[in-house]
Design a protein around this motif. Structure first.
Motif, PDB file in Angstrom:
ATOM      1  N   ASP A 101     -45.884   8.733 -24.350  1.00  0.00           N
ATOM      2  CA  ASP A 101     -44.933   9.251 -25.331  1.00  0.00           C
ATOM      3  C   ASP A 101     -44.673   8.144 -26.353  1.00  0.00           C
ATOM      4  N   GLY A 102     -45.202   8.322 -27.561  1.00  0.00           N
ATOM      5  CA  GLY A 102     -45.140   7.274 -28.576  1.00  0.00           C
ATOM      6  C   GLY A 102     -43.719   6.888 -28.959  1.00  0.00           C
ATOM      7  N   ASP A 103     -42.816   7.852 -28.973  1.00  0.00           N
ATOM      8  CA  ASP A 103     -41.429   7.551 -29.347  1.00  0.00           C
ATOM      9  C   ASP A 103     -40.761   6.686 -28.275  1.00  0.00           C
ATOM     10  N   VAL A 104     -41.006   7.019 -27.017  1.00  0.00           N
ATOM     11  CA  VAL A 104     -40.390   6.241 -25.933  1.00  0.00           C
ATOM     12  C   VAL A 104     -41.007   4.839 -25.902  1.00  0.00           C
ATOM     13  N   LEU A 105     -42.328   4.766 -26.106  1.00  0.00           N
ATOM     14  CA  LEU A 105     -42.978   3.448 -26.162  1.00  0.00           C
ATOM     15  C   LEU A 105     -42.356   2.595 -27.268  1.00  0.00           C
ATOM     16  N   ASP A 106     -42.228   3.153 -28.453  1.00  0.00           N
ATOM     17  CA  ASP A 106     -41.645   2.398 -29.580  1.00  0.00           C
ATOM     18  C   ASP A 106     -40.257   1.878 -29.214  1.00  0.00           C
ATOM     19  N   ALA A 107     -39.461   2.749 -28.581  1.00  0.00           N
ATOM     20  CA  ALA A 107     -38.092   2.349 -28.213  1.00  0.00           C
ATOM     21  C   ALA A 107     -38.128   1.219 -27.187  1.00  0.00           C
ATOM     22  N   ASN A 108     -39.020   1.322 -26.211  1.00  0.00           N
ATOM     23  CA  ASN A 108     -39.109   0.266 -25.183  1.00  0.00           C
ATOM     24  C   ASN A 108     -39.506  -1.073 -25.807  1.00  0.00           C
ATOM     25  N   LEU A 109     -40.497  -1.014 -26.715  1.00  0.00           N
ATOM     26  CA  LEU A 109     -40.947  -2.265 -27.354  1.00  0.00           C
ATOM     27  C   LEU A 109     -39.814  -2.872 -28.186  1.00  0.00           C
TER      28      LEU A 109
END
Ligand SMILES: Cc1ncc(COP(=O)(O)O)c(C=O)c1O
Length: 340
Positions: free
Chosen positions: A14-22
């Motif tokens: 999930d690109g949005d969740v990945l972005d948030a985690n990073l």
């Protein structure tokens, strides 16, 4: 393409969740304060996202990972945070060490000897801080550093991975034990010297404010898994393995995501809204499918299976699909897999 069109089992990020985690991690440990561990994802496309948010130093577990990172142009400063004695692989690393800075961990005269013979130029002394794995006794670190310098290696400092503490459920206890482990690492560092004090992981990412480390080696935080999900960390589940429902029976359903598509060493995966009964080679059997979305109720429907352990799950797949909502937006190769 939509998630529903992917051939399954499909590894989905999930690109949005990945972005948030990073972003969350980069705010706590910006730039070189984080040396992201690529073993967790084995994917240079994802490592590039980590570089995009400011991290240009990376941790690797295998020579294959370091060689792949360098080939992808992500090799400014690569730490192989692991003991390597294979001469051919060490020589391949040494051949990189120029434009690309490669540092290997040593914890014995044998691993020092292997690195020196292969022509490696940089090392850290790996110190045992309580995890029964690699690492020399803290009291031996100084002598090993002297021996490494005598062999012509630059000793950049120390590392000590407190992996036995990542899943300590009680945060106060986790903090206390991390501080005790890092006191061992600091004592070793006093004897070794150098600029690098490298340690830590996702489970201890915010417990190092007073431990004296210069960089954190976390990896799982980017994608997460259900084991780390139990700790209440501020990182969301970005990774799932999408499966197709292939059987619906009275009281349970079956999808095509089995243990050959999942790292199972941390236990069964989860399906939100359902209870996972068991996995076999190519199947996952689950009940209470009503909560798992309409797809789980009919043959041909889709379910998202959340792995319990991210690292081995990634290593089982060749491709990861990045999604935004239901739309598949990118196809990433898991290009650091294998050992070479
Ligand atoms: C040497 C080393 N450093 C750091 C980590 C931290 O990884 P994670 O963030 O997945 O806990 C690991 C994981 O096993 C490791 O082996």
């Amino acid at each position: 393409m939509l998630v529903h069109d992917l051939p399954t089992p499909a590894l989905v990020i999930d690109g949005d969740v990945l972005d948030a985690n990073l972003a969350t991690m980069a705010a706590v440990r910006p730039g070189a304060a984080l040396r992201p561990h690529v073993k967790a994802h084995k994917c240079t496309a994802l490592a590039r996202r980590q570089a995009d948010v400011g991290h240009h130093t990376f941790t690797c577990a295998t020579p294959r990972e370091a060689l792949g990172m360098a080939a992808a142009g992500l090799g400014t400063d690569l730490l192989v945070a692991n003991e390597v004695v294979d001469a051919r692989r060490l020589e391949a690393l040494a051949a990189l060490d120029g434009d690309v800075m490669v540092t290997v961990a040593i914890d014995s005269t044998a691993t020092l000897d292997a690195a020196a013979r292969a022509g490696l130029r940089h090392c850290v002394v790996d110190v045992d801080v309580g995890l029964p794995r690699c690492g020399c006794a803290p009291g031996e670190a100084g002598r090993l550093a002297d021996a490494a310098r005598a062999r012509g290696l630059a000793v950049r400092g120390v590392m000590g991975y407190e992996g036995h503490l990542m899943m300590v459920a009680d945060r106060a206890e986790r903090r206390e034990r991390v501080e005790a482990a890092m006191a061992l690492l600091r004592a070793a560092h006093d004897d070794v010297g150098g600029d690098v004090v490298s340690a830590g992981g996702t489970g201890t990412f915010d417990l190092h404010d007073h431990t004296g480390i210069t960089e954190l080696q976390a990896g799982s935080y980017a994608l997460m898994d259900t084991a780390y999900g139990t700790l209440g960390l501020p990182f969301g589940p970005a990774l799932s393995v999408v499966g197709t429902v292939i059987a619906v029976k009275s009281g349970y359903a079956v999808a095509d995501v089995g243990l050959k598509a999942l790292g199972m060493d941390h236990g069964n995966p989860s399906i939100p809204g359902a209870e996972v009964w068991f996995c076999s080679d190519e199947h996952i059997t689950f009940s209470n499918a009503a909560g798992a979305g309409a797809g789980a109720l009919s043959v041909g429907g889709r379910v998202h299976v959340l792995p319990a352990h991210v690292d081995p799950t990634m290593a089982l797949h060749e491709i990861a699909w990045v999604v935004r909502g239901e739309e598949v937006v990118e196809r990433w190769t898991i290009d650091l897999r294998g050992w070479g």
